[in-house]
Scaffold this motif. Structure first.
Motif, mmCIF file in Angstrom:
data_model
loop_
_atom_site.group_PDB
_atom_site.id
_atom_site.type_symbol
_atom_site.label_atom_id
_atom_site.label_comp_id
_atom_site.label_asym_id
_atom_site.label_seq_id
_atom_site.Cartn_x
_atom_site.Cartn_y
_atom_site.Cartn_z
ATOM 1 N N GLY A 28 0.801 -1.210 0.000
ATOM 2 C CA GLY A 28 0.000 0.000 0.000
ATOM 3 C C GLY A 28 0.834 1.261 0.000
ATOM 4 O O GLY A 28 0.374 2.324 -0.423
ATOM 5 N N PRO A 31 4.096 3.530 -4.846
ATOM 6 C CA PRO A 31 3.418 4.501 -5.707
ATOM 7 C C PRO A 31 2.275 3.835 -6.487
ATOM 8 O O PRO A 31 2.307 2.634 -6.764
ATOM 9 C CB PRO A 31 4.513 4.960 -6.666
ATOM 10 C CG PRO A 31 5.793 4.642 -5.979
ATOM 11 C CD PRO A 31 5.523 3.452 -5.122
ATOM 12 N N THR A 32 1.289 4.630 -6.832
ATOM 13 C CA THR A 32 0.071 4.131 -7.477
ATOM 14 C C THR A 32 0.370 3.385 -8.779
ATOM 15 O O THR A 32 -0.211 2.326 -9.032
ATOM 16 C CB THR A 32 -0.884 5.298 -7.768
ATOM 17 O OG1 THR A 32 -1.124 5.992 -6.549
ATOM 18 C CG2 THR A 32 -2.203 4.800 -8.318
ATOM 19 N N ASP A 33 1.274 3.894 -9.601
ATOM 20 C CA ASP A 33 1.541 3.236 -10.880
ATOM 21 C C ASP A 33 2.169 1.853 -10.700
ATOM 22 O O ASP A 33 1.871 0.922 -11.442
ATOM 23 C CB ASP A 33 2.406 4.114 -11.786
ATOM 24 C CG ASP A 33 3.719 4.544 -11.143
ATOM 25 O OD1 ASP A 33 3.797 4.550 -9.890
ATOM 26 O OD2 ASP A 33 4.656 4.880 -11.884
ATOM 27 N N ARG A 35 1.670 -0.094 -7.980
ATOM 28 C CA ARG A 35 0.586 -0.945 -7.478
ATOM 29 C C ARG A 35 -0.324 -1.393 -8.611
ATOM 30 O O ARG A 35 -0.769 -2.539 -8.644
ATOM 31 C CB ARG A 35 -0.234 -0.212 -6.422
ATOM 32 C CG ARG A 35 0.469 -0.154 -5.082
ATOM 33 C CD ARG A 35 -0.416 0.441 -4.038
ATOM 34 N NE ARG A 35 -0.404 1.889 -4.244
ATOM 35 C CZ ARG A 35 -1.329 2.710 -3.813
ATOM 36 N NH1 ARG A 35 -2.357 2.261 -3.151
ATOM 37 N NH2 ARG A 35 -1.238 4.001 -4.039
ATOM 38 N N LYS A 36 -0.582 -0.501 -9.555
ATOM 39 C CA LYS A 36 -1.438 -0.858 -10.683
ATOM 40 C C LYS A 36 -0.774 -1.948 -11.528
ATOM 41 O O LYS A 36 -1.436 -2.887 -11.967
ATOM 42 C CB LYS A 36 -1.709 0.379 -11.538
ATOM 43 C CG LYS A 36 -2.676 0.129 -12.654
ATOM 44 C CD LYS A 36 -2.946 1.403 -13.418
ATOM 45 C CE LYS A 36 -3.881 1.115 -14.578
ATOM 46 N NZ LYS A 36 -4.133 2.312 -15.372
ATOM 47 N N ASP A 37 0.542 -1.831 -11.750
ATOM 48 C CA ASP A 37 1.262 -2.857 -12.509
ATOM 49 C C ASP A 37 1.207 -4.219 -11.818
ATOM 50 O O ASP A 37 1.154 -5.261 -12.474
ATOM 51 C CB ASP A 37 2.725 -2.452 -12.703
ATOM 52 C CG ASP A 37 2.888 -1.285 -13.657
ATOM 53 O OD1 ASP A 37 1.934 -0.986 -14.410
ATOM 54 O OD2 ASP A 37 3.962 -0.654 -13.641
ATOM 55 N N TRP A 40 -2.438 -4.687 -7.557
ATOM 56 C CA TRP A 40 -2.799 -4.505 -6.155
ATOM 57 C C TRP A 40 -3.895 -3.475 -6.027
ATOM 58 O O TRP A 40 -3.827 -2.457 -6.673
ATOM 59 C CB TRP A 40 -1.577 -4.060 -5.352
ATOM 60 C CG TRP A 40 -1.891 -3.770 -3.929
ATOM 61 C CD1 TRP A 40 -2.069 -2.558 -3.368
ATOM 62 C CD2 TRP A 40 -2.081 -4.728 -2.892
ATOM 63 N NE1 TRP A 40 -2.355 -2.693 -2.049
ATOM 64 C CE2 TRP A 40 -2.373 -4.014 -1.729
ATOM 65 C CE3 TRP A 40 -2.052 -6.109 -2.842
ATOM 66 C CZ2 TRP A 40 -2.623 -4.643 -0.527
ATOM 67 C CZ3 TRP A 40 -2.299 -6.722 -1.648
ATOM 68 C CH2 TRP A 40 -2.578 -5.984 -0.501
#
Length: 56
Positions: A28, A31-33, A35-37, A40
């Motif tokens: 968590g 970074p968002t990018d 986690r998206k890869d 998650w």
């Protein structure tokens, strides 16, 4: 011996939950990018939901 088995099972479940929560916190914090890869949190929560129940 049954009590020892119950305590051992509880300890194992506690440690597994602690490790899972620690991993979730680390993921968590990414970074968002990234986690998206990784997919998650969608892929992880779906797998956790379908785990078979613990046998007694």
């Amino acid at each position: 011996m049954r009590m020892f088995n119950d305590v051992s099972r509880f300890a194992a479940m506690y440690l597994a939950r602690r490790a899972r929560l620690r991993t979730e916190r680390m993921l968590g914090a990414l970074p968002t990018d990234i986690r998206k890869d990784l997919g998650w949190p969608d892929s992880v929560h779906e797998r956790i939901r379908f785990q078979p129940p613990v046998q007694n």
